[in-house]
Design an enzyme around this catalytic site. Structure first.
Site: not given
Ligand code: G3H
Length: 496
Positions: A169, A192, A248-249, A264, A298
């Site tokens: 993302n 990766k 997976t983490g 994360e 996330c």
């Molecule tokens: O998807 C996980 C990212 O760390 C979220 O970042 O809050 O800048 O969208 P953001």
């Protein structure tokens, strides 16, 4: 355009090369991995399917390049990072174009991701120069029973080889949030990229190449997780793993050896809405928090916990805003675009259907075409529905009506995730108490959850992660403390 101009050398025919030993190469496997455009569902790009031998080679180079890099003055490391940041920002257009094509991120947001990444690299260079240029000086006589016979000097030293695994993302931004701290701290870096997002990453890595980093210091290896995934994460040469992604983490953490991990792994960020909240502000933040990049963040708002007395009014306000969201191609900057893959769309649909069977109220009609899912607000969701707990990573948002603040906090804390959360109220005292009670790494008061600005600490509790991110914390995580103690034959007190 992607793969043209200064990026011509990263492409061979229709397959992007991988980066090893300061050169762009084709894999000896002769195989490639297809990257499917989420909007068209057709192959958009191809990348090399690297082999385990190629991973070994990259690790060997990374180990040896790190030795000389650690001896490179901090100001020179910073200078190269600033150069890479400038090249990246100058070339935002082709990189953003590949983000649009391989992860269906709206065009404007794709440009923002690249610019934000350049800024992050520069900030990291500056912060590194400051915090790595300082150490501590301790005197022995502050500890009971000691005279002043020992001077202790501390400094921060690199870990060695850092393995960076960003998610689909934010393939560019969450790659540089690992690369820049690793490099400024004197580590080498093996990247990766996610399969979807790999081409954007390869373009970004080329900007580091053009900036003139030493050979072997940075590598980018593409391929199938089944072939090189475990091999990379369990490789004996790796001294630190920084991973952003899903479950997976957890398995990486279990398999990794005795090395620092920065993980994360997602969230189920709750938005608690009190009776006194400014409901217009809440509604705008639910739209921004729940539906930007089609909910594939996330830190997206993933469950709204609203006091029953204001729930009807809030739902109406959010419904009105959902109706204005545009749905369609990322090229046209639509708010809602196709989710990353068919399996992801199927998973989202599964959550929606489960909620439907169990009696949730659909505020809009459920609609899906291919990977494109129309935004959906689900009211009257109850705790027995999967969507109350699971992370859809899509443009569907559950609303649970609560009768007390405690009910909201309990729901939030019963989740196995603990990334961020938010609370809306005009009463700062209540907001602080709720923030203290919420078991999440961050609580936003009167705003939707978000990682940025990128120098803020960013961390998850429970299954949401290990360690803290943000520029300063990442630099610290990618270093170790080293001490040298000067032992004096007799106590020495200055001015004594
Ligand atoms: O998807 C996980 C990212 O760390 C979220 O970042 O809050 O800048 O969208 P953001």
């Amino acid at each position: 355009m992607a793969g043209t101009g200064i990026f011509t050398e990263i492409l061979d025919g229709d397959v992007y090369k991988y980066y090893s030993d300061g050169e762009w190469k084709n894999s000896s496997s002769g195989k490639s991995v297809a990257i499917v455009n989420p909007s068209t569902r057709k192959t958009q790009y191809k990348v090399q399917a690297c082999t385990q031998e190629e991973v070994n080679k990259v690790m060997e180079m990374a180990k040896s390049a790190q030795k000389s890099w650690a001896k490179t003055p901090l100001w020179k490391r910073a200078e190269l990072l600033h150069k890479a940041a400038a090249i990246l920002k100058d070339n935002k257009a082709p990189i953003a174009e590949s983000l649009v094509k391989e992860i269906a991120k709206p065009a404007k947001d794709s440009v923002t991701e690249v610019v934000r990444s350049g800024d992050l690299i520069s900030y990291c260079a500056e912060e590194g120069v400051r915090i790595l240029g300082e150490g501590k000086f301790l005197l022995s006589d502050s500890f009971p029973g000691n005279e002043r016979t020992k001077y202790c000097l501390t400094s921060k030293i690199p870990l060695g080889v850092v393995l960076a695994i960003p998610p689909f993302n934010y393939p560019v931004n969450l790659a540089v949030s690992k690369i820049a701290p690793a490099l400024i701290a004197g580590n080498s870096l093996v990247l990766k990229p996610p399969t979807q997002g790999a081409v954007s990453c390869l373009h970004m890595v080329h900007c580091f190449h053009l900036a003139g980093f030493p050979k072997g210091l940075i590598s980018c290896i593409t391929g199938k997780g089944s072939e090189i995934g475990d091999f990379l994460t369990m490789h004996p040469a790796v001294n630190c793993i920084s991973f952003t992604g899903g479950d997976t983490g957890i398995s990486i953490s279990k398999k990794a050896g005795m090395i620092p991990l920065q993980m994360e792994l997602g969230g189920k960020d709750a938005c608690i809405v009190l009776e006194d909240a400014d409901l217009d502000l809440v509604a705008s933040n639910i739209i921004k928090g729940g539906f930007s990049y089609s909910g594939q963040r996330c830190t997206a708002v993933k469950v709204v916990l609203v006091m029953e007395s204001v729930a009807d009014e809030l739902v109406e306000k959010v419904k009105a805003k959902v109706a204005k969201l545009t749905v369609g191609p990322p090229e046209e900057n639509c708010d809602i675009t196709a989710v990353v893959s068919e399996s992801s769309a199927n998973f989202i649909e599964g959550l929606v259907m489960d909620a439907k069977e169990k009696g949730a109220t659909f505020c809009q009609e459920y609609k899906r075409e291919g990977n494109l899912i129309w935004p959906l607000l689900l009211d009257n969701v109850r705790p027995d529905m999967r969507i109350a707990w699971e992370e859809p990573f899509g443009p569907v948002l559950p609303v649970l009506r609560i009768n007390s603040v405690e009910e909201g906090i309990n729901h939030c804390n019963a989740s196995n995730f603990g990334l961020q959360g938010c609370v809306f109220t005009k009463d700062i005292n209540k907001a602080m108490m709720i923030s203290d009670a919420m078991e999440t790494g961050t609580v936003q008061i009167n705003s939707a959850p978000a990682r940025g600005p990128d120098h803020f600490p960013f961390q998850g509790l429970k299954d949401s992660g290990i360690g803290s991110q943000g520029v300063t914390n990442s630099i610290n995580l990618m270093t170790k403390v080293k001490t040298t103690v000067i032992n004096l034959p007799t106590p020495s007190y200055s001015m004594g």
